[in-house]
Scaffold this active site. Structure first.
Site, mmCIF file in Angstrom:
data_model
loop_
_atom_site.group_PDB
_atom_site.id
_atom_site.type_symbol
_atom_site.label_atom_id
_atom_site.label_comp_id
_atom_site.label_asym_id
_atom_site.label_seq_id
_atom_site.Cartn_x
_atom_site.Cartn_y
_atom_site.Cartn_z
ATOM 1 N N ALA A 81 0.873 -1.173 0.000
ATOM 2 C CA ALA A 81 0.000 0.000 0.000
ATOM 3 C C ALA A 81 0.914 1.228 0.000
ATOM 4 O O ALA A 81 2.076 1.156 0.410
ATOM 5 C CB ALA A 81 -0.898 -0.025 1.228
ATOM 6 N N GLY A 116 0.546 -4.852 0.866
ATOM 7 C CA GLY A 116 -0.699 -4.889 0.103
ATOM 8 C C GLY A 116 -0.541 -5.594 -1.240
ATOM 9 O O GLY A 116 -1.499 -6.162 -1.760
ATOM 10 N N GLU A 161 -0.851 -9.163 -0.508
ATOM 11 C CA GLU A 161 -2.265 -9.410 -0.179
ATOM 12 C C GLU A 161 -3.123 -9.466 -1.444
ATOM 13 O O GLU A 161 -4.035 -10.282 -1.557
ATOM 14 C CB GLU A 161 -2.760 -8.312 0.775
ATOM 15 C CG GLU A 161 -2.072 -8.388 2.124
ATOM 16 C CD GLU A 161 -2.401 -7.214 3.036
ATOM 17 O OE1 GLU A 161 -2.100 -6.058 2.652
ATOM 18 O OE2 GLU A 161 -2.951 -7.443 4.120
ATOM 19 N N GLU A 200 4.815 -5.237 7.076
ATOM 20 C CA GLU A 200 4.135 -4.123 7.751
ATOM 21 C C GLU A 200 4.679 -3.810 9.131
ATOM 22 O O GLU A 200 4.759 -2.642 9.526
ATOM 23 C CB GLU A 200 2.622 -4.402 7.848
ATOM 24 C CG GLU A 200 1.868 -4.242 6.545
ATOM 25 C CD GLU A 200 1.838 -5.507 5.704
ATOM 26 O OE1 GLU A 200 2.590 -6.457 6.000
ATOM 27 O OE2 GLU A 200 1.049 -5.547 4.747
HETATM 28 N N1 CO8 Z 1 4.573 3.119 -0.923
HETATM 29 C C1 CO8 Z 1 4.953 4.256 -1.548
HETATM 30 N N2 CO8 Z 1 6.050 4.360 -2.322
HETATM 31 C C2 CO8 Z 1 6.802 3.258 -2.472
HETATM 32 C C3 CO8 Z 1 6.467 2.029 -1.877
HETATM 33 C C4 CO8 Z 1 5.288 1.978 -1.075
HETATM 34 N N3 CO8 Z 1 4.862 0.850 -0.502
HETATM 35 N N4 CO8 Z 1 7.409 1.129 -2.205
HETATM 36 C C5 CO8 Z 1 8.285 1.764 -2.996
HETATM 37 N N5 CO8 Z 1 7.930 3.045 -3.156
HETATM 38 C C6 CO8 Z 1 8.611 4.077 -3.946
HETATM 39 C C7 CO8 Z 1 9.843 4.613 -3.206
HETATM 40 O O1 CO8 Z 1 9.476 5.580 -2.262
HETATM 41 C C8 CO8 Z 1 10.643 5.156 -4.347
HETATM 42 O O2 CO8 Z 1 10.127 6.414 -4.703
HETATM 43 P P1 CO8 Z 1 11.134 7.634 -5.090
HETATM 44 O O3 CO8 Z 1 11.866 7.145 -6.302
HETATM 45 O O4 CO8 Z 1 10.193 8.763 -5.368
HETATM 46 O O5 CO8 Z 1 12.000 7.823 -3.907
HETATM 47 C C9 CO8 Z 1 10.343 4.187 -5.485
HETATM 48 O O6 CO8 Z 1 9.144 3.528 -5.127
HETATM 49 C C10 CO8 Z 1 11.417 3.143 -5.670
HETATM 50 O O7 CO8 Z 1 11.622 2.508 -4.409
HETATM 51 P P2 CO8 Z 1 13.057 2.378 -3.714
HETATM 52 O O8 CO8 Z 1 13.944 3.513 -4.113
HETATM 53 O O9 CO8 Z 1 12.832 2.160 -2.254
HETATM 54 O O10 CO8 Z 1 13.587 1.051 -4.427
HETATM 55 P P3 CO8 Z 1 14.615 -0.003 -3.828
HETATM 56 O O11 CO8 Z 1 14.965 -0.903 -4.950
HETATM 57 O O12 CO8 Z 1 15.709 0.649 -3.095
HETATM 58 O O13 CO8 Z 1 13.748 -0.841 -2.755
HETATM 59 C C11 CO8 Z 1 11.805 -1.995 -1.932
HETATM 60 C C12 CO8 Z 1 12.627 -1.613 -3.164
HETATM 61 C C13 CO8 Z 1 12.613 -2.986 -1.073
HETATM 62 C C14 CO8 Z 1 10.533 -2.674 -2.422
HETATM 63 C C15 CO8 Z 1 11.482 -0.736 -1.105
HETATM 64 O O14 CO8 Z 1 10.922 0.240 -1.979
HETATM 65 C C16 CO8 Z 1 10.497 -0.967 0.012
HETATM 66 O O15 CO8 Z 1 10.882 -1.490 1.049
HETATM 67 N N6 CO8 Z 1 9.249 -0.529 -0.175
HETATM 68 C C17 CO8 Z 1 8.224 -0.605 0.861
HETATM 69 C C18 CO8 Z 1 7.757 -2.032 1.064
HETATM 70 C C19 CO8 Z 1 6.734 -2.072 2.161
HETATM 71 O O16 CO8 Z 1 7.011 -1.806 3.325
HETATM 72 N N7 CO8 Z 1 5.501 -2.439 1.802
HETATM 73 C C20 CO8 Z 1 4.393 -2.555 2.750
HETATM 74 C C21 CO8 Z 1 3.691 -1.254 2.848
HETATM 75 S S1 CO8 Z 1 2.462 -1.280 4.119
HETATM 76 C C22 CO8 Z 1 1.180 -2.127 3.422
HETATM 77 O O17 CO8 Z 1 1.222 -2.568 2.302
HETATM 78 C C23 CO8 Z 1 -0.030 -2.289 4.280
HETATM 79 C C24 CO8 Z 1 -1.162 -2.971 3.501
HETATM 80 C C25 CO8 Z 1 -2.434 -2.886 4.257
HETATM 81 C C26 CO8 Z 1 -3.041 -1.521 4.125
HETATM 82 C C27 CO8 Z 1 -4.214 -1.358 4.983
HETATM 83 C C28 CO8 Z 1 -4.871 -0.015 4.869
HETATM 84 C C29 CO8 Z 1 -4.612 0.943 5.971
#
Ligand code: CO8
Length: 265
Positions: A72, A117, A120, A140
């Site tokens: 998400a 998400g 999921e 998460e």
């Molecule tokens: N949300 C928003 N932006 C994201 C997300 C995300 N989940 N994942 C990646 N991005 C963005 C980064 O911010 C980045 O943006 P920018 O270039 O503008 O800085 C771009 O995508 C590329 O990402 P990275 O530079 O971080 O790329 P890397 O190769 O270094 O890393 C990863 C890749 C490992 C996937 C890393 O991006 C990461 O850890 N992302 C987050 C993963 C995460 O924690 N996901 C879970 C989120 S919480 C969730 O999903 C809850 C679901 C339930 C919701 C319920 C409703 C309330």
């Protein structure tokens, strides 16, 4: 894909290719992170697909080669109030539940990250195919939240309580091979995962459409019931097949040693 008809939504693409609908999550710069708009648009795309009578399968894939969906959208969620967070979780659950109960099979072609998400969303699909680069996880807790789109429940049903606890409580990601080994993904695909998903969707589409739909329902509904009621439900759905023209056609074709021609009626 050959000459697909494409409908562009704000954050996803919907293409139709010979009876198969392909939904492409289309925010590659944010690794296809699911914001509230994208969640609603998945619902709208399902409605659009459901209005057509010629669609026999749906494939979900992420645009670009890095991610199915990396979760998400954290930039949207960071300032959520508890009420807003509950609302978003409920909206996501409602849309993902529609995938689970969608009349035709939905296949996730996971190319890269399927985290939070994104994992999921994949788990709400009927079958998950993983590319060699696929990475799954429920990270998460690292953000001090928990899965909210059904992940704590669907992961538990797919891999069992103990593995689900380990993955959700540590936030550890698993690569494609491990995902397939523990039953989170069906298998790891050597070549193009979208092409493999299309091939699987077409293979399913060659069967009696109503039977495929009822069989999906029997499996999904029955999985949450004790064996007795689940079998009673199966018997009802089995009976319902005999109200279709395709049942007559399928069995007649077998007896006449010819290929069946199904109409979905
Ligand atoms: N949300 C928003 N932006 C994201 C997300 C995300 N989940 N994942 C990646 N991005 C963005 C980064 O911010 C980045 O943006 P920018 O270039 O503008 O800085 C771009 O995508 C590329 O990402 P990275 O530079 O971080 O790329 P890397 O190769 O270094 O890393 C990863 C890749 C490992 C996937 C890393 O991006 C990461 O850890 N992302 C987050 C993963 C995460 O924690 N996901 C879970 C989120 S919480 C969730 O999903 C809850 C679901 C339930 C919701 C319920 C409703 C309330």
């Amino acid at each position: 894909m050959s000459d697909p008809t494409v409908h562009l939504y704000g954050s996803l693409k919907l293409a139709f290719d010979d009876g198969i609908a392909v939904i492409t999550l289309n925010r590659p710069k944010a690794l296809n992170a699911l914001n509230s708009t994208m969640v609603e648009e998945i619902g709208e795309a399902l409605t659009e697909i459901g209005e057509r009578t010629d669609i026999r399968g749906v494939v979900l894939v992420g645009s670009g080669n890095r991610a199915f969906a990396a979760g998400a959208d954290i930039s949207e969620m960071v300032s959520y109030t508890p009420d807003r967070a509950t609302w978003f979780a409920e909206r996501g659950q409602a849309v993902f539940n529609r995938i689970e109960s969608f009349p035709c099979p939905v296949i996730a072609a996971v190319n890269g990250f399927a985290l939070g998400g994104g994992c999921e969303l994949a788990m709400a699909c009927d079958i998950i195919l993983a590319s060699k680069t696929a990475v799954f996880g429920q990270p998460e807790v690292k953000l001090a939240v928990i899965p909210g789109f059904g992940g704590s429940q669907r992961l538990t049903r797919l891999v069992g309580r103990q593995r689900a606890r380990e993955l959700c409580l540590t936030g550890r990601s698993v690569k494609a091979e491990e995902a397939a080994r523990i039953g989170l993904a069906l298998k790891v695909v050597e070549g193009d995962v979208l092409e493999a998903a299309m091939e699987l969707a077409r293979r399913i589409a060659s069967n009696g459409p109503r039977a495929v739909s009822l069989c999906k329902r029997a499996i999904n509904t029955g999985a949450d019931l004790p064996l007795g009621p689940a079998q009673a439900h199966e018997a009802q759905l089995f009976g319902a097949c005999f109200a279709t023209e395709d049942q007559t056609e399928g069995m007649s074709a077998f007896l006449e040693k010819r290929k069946a021609s199904f109409t979905g009626k």
